[in-house]
Write an enzyme that holds these catalytic residues in place. Structure first.
Site, PDB file in Angstrom:
ATOM      1  CD  GLU A 207      -7.294  -0.008   0.965  1.00 47.73           C
ATOM      2  OE1 GLU A 207      -7.522   0.994   1.649  1.00 47.73           O
ATOM      3  OE2 GLU A 207      -6.439  -0.843   1.258  1.00 47.73           O
TER       4      GLU A 207
ATOM      5  NE  ARG B  44      -9.272   9.080   4.023  1.00 40.22           N
ATOM      6  CZ  ARG B  44      -9.712   8.327   5.034  1.00 40.22           C
ATOM      7  NH1 ARG B  44      -9.125   7.185   5.301  1.00 40.22           N
ATOM      8  NH2 ARG B  44     -10.721   8.727   5.770  1.00 40.22           N
TER       9      ARG B  44
ATOM     10  CG  HIS C  63      -5.369  -1.245   9.355  1.00 40.21           C
ATOM     11  ND1 HIS C  63      -5.794  -0.266   8.492  1.00 40.21           N
ATOM     12  CD2 HIS C  63      -4.985  -0.621  10.474  1.00 40.21           C
ATOM     13  CE1 HIS C  63      -5.692   0.904   9.084  1.00 40.21           C
ATOM     14  NE2 HIS C  63      -5.199   0.726  10.290  1.00 40.21           N
TER      15      HIS C  63
ATOM     16  CG  HIS D  66       0.625   6.179   4.813  1.00 43.92           C
ATOM     17  ND1 HIS D  66      -0.269   7.182   5.158  1.00 43.92           N
ATOM     18  CD2 HIS D  66       0.028   5.009   5.123  1.00 43.92           C
ATOM     19  CE1 HIS D  66      -1.347   6.623   5.681  1.00 43.92           C
ATOM     20  NE2 HIS D  66      -1.204   5.313   5.669  1.00 43.92           N
TER      21      HIS D  66
ATOM     22  NE  ARG E  18      -7.537  11.842   5.667  1.00 48.61           N
ATOM     23  CZ  ARG E  18      -8.143  11.151   6.639  1.00 48.61           C
ATOM     24  NH1 ARG E  18      -7.512  10.182   7.243  1.00 48.61           N
ATOM     25  NH2 ARG E  18      -9.369  11.438   7.009  1.00 48.61           N
TER      26      ARG E  18
ATOM     27  CG  ASN F  35      -1.846   1.118   1.321  1.00 54.17           C
ATOM     28  OD1 ASN F  35      -1.459   2.243   1.041  1.00 54.17           O
ATOM     29  ND2 ASN F  35      -3.072   0.865   1.710  1.00 54.17           N
TER      30      ASN F  35
ATOM     31  CG  HIS G 193      -8.241   4.375   0.831  1.00 60.59           C
ATOM     32  ND1 HIS G 193      -8.413   4.318   2.184  1.00 60.59           N
ATOM     33  CD2 HIS G 193      -9.448   4.742   0.328  1.00 60.59           C
ATOM     34  CE1 HIS G 193      -9.655   4.640   2.500  1.00 60.59           C
ATOM     35  NE2 HIS G 193     -10.305   4.910   1.383  1.00 60.59           N
TER      36      HIS G 193
ATOM     37  CD  GLU H   8      -7.103  -6.162   3.150  1.00 60.21           C
ATOM     38  OE1 GLU H   8      -7.114  -6.236   1.903  1.00 60.21           O
ATOM     39  OE2 GLU H   8      -6.388  -5.368   3.778  1.00 60.21           O
TER      40      GLU H   8
ATOM     41  CB  THR I 100     -17.213  -3.135  17.678  1.00 62.58           C
ATOM     42  OG1 THR I 100     -17.493  -4.427  17.159  1.00 62.58           O
ATOM     43  CG2 THR I 100     -18.461  -2.547  18.299  1.00 62.58           C
TER      44      THR I 100
END
Ligand code: PXP
Length: 250
Positions: free
Chosen positions: A75, A50, A199, A15, A54, A12, A48, A156, A106
């Protein structure tokens, strides 16, 4: 333990874009990271887009679709805008993730069970367009059942809680989360779902997850990109790959 199949490593690159966007310029370029990851043996690239853009931008997705020779795992939140973008690009895979708090369970994954009807209609055109549809959920049986019912091919499982507990030194709680992941990986596989996990995975947490016989792919980003600052992405990935292969006895 007999020999397990080799696991796929999805890298991924979000970042890299986070760092680029901190200055609003063109560097560091996430496409360059994708190129290096691909050459270093990534089995796929995950990005991803978003809603708030961002990190990854629309142009990054266009660039990835043009330059990648390995599959893109796109994603996205389950919005109309993202569906239109996915239908335009037809990536190898789409992974539906929650972005808003109220969409999450949750466990932090998508609450598929709560939104089953809408999601069933939402993913149908994506499947018809040829993208493999993955749903990012917590390790909960009713969420796996719902993902299966809506027609997802892949699930996933969210490994964030396991990794967080581990790195906080709360090992008993980490073990509980790991056991849930283990059990639900087996359960999802029994439903005919292809099982991925992602993750928060690091060198310290990847081994036990990589050893789950039914898992096919791990998607790892933040830790690898962080480690790449010190050692370079290819070296950081090689260590992750070694740990994954060791766990599987390959
Ligand atoms: N898988 C999914 C579905 C994700 O949303 C993310 C984070 O964007 C990852 C894997 C990678 O997580 P991390 O960056 O913590 O390794």
């Amino acid at each position: 333990m007999g020999e397990l199949g080799k696991l796929r490593l999805g890298v991924n690159i979000d970042h890299v874009a986070t760092v680029r966007n901190a200055r609003g310029g063109a560097t560091p370029d996430p496409l360059r990271a994708a190129q290096i990851a691909q050459e270093a043996g990534a089995d796929g690239i995950t990005a991803h887009l978003r809603e708030d853009r961002r990190h990854i931008q629309d142009a990054d997705i266009e660039g990835l679709m043009e330059m990648l020779t390995v599959p893109l795992n796109f994603e996205m939140a389950a919005t109309e805008e993202m569906q239109a973008i996915a239908l335009r690009h037809k990536p190898h895979a789409v992974c539906i993730v929650p972005e808003k708090r109220e969409e999450r369970t949750t466990e932090g994954g998508l609450d598929v069970a709560r939104d089953e009807n809408r999601l069933a209609h939402y993913i149908a055109p994506l499947r018809e367009a040829g993208s493999r549809v993955s749903i990012f959920i917590g390790a909960e049986e009713h969420q796996l059942n719902a993902a299966h019912r809506i027609g997802a091919q892949v699930v996933e499982l969210h490994s964030g809680a396991y990794c967080d507990y581990y790195h906080e030194g709360r090992f008993d709680e980490a073990d509980v989360e790991l056991a849930k992941l283990r059990e639900m990986t087996t359960y999802g596989h029994s439903l005919g779902l292809e099982m991925h996990v992602g993750h928060g995975l690091t060198y310290d947490t990847v081994g036990p997850v990589a050893a789950f016989p039914e898992v096919m792919e791990l998607n790892i980003g933040h830790f690898l990109i962080g480690e790449a600052i010190f050692r370079g992405l290819a070296t950081a990935m090689a260590e992750m790959r070694r740990l994954m292969d060791d766990a599987r006895g390959v």
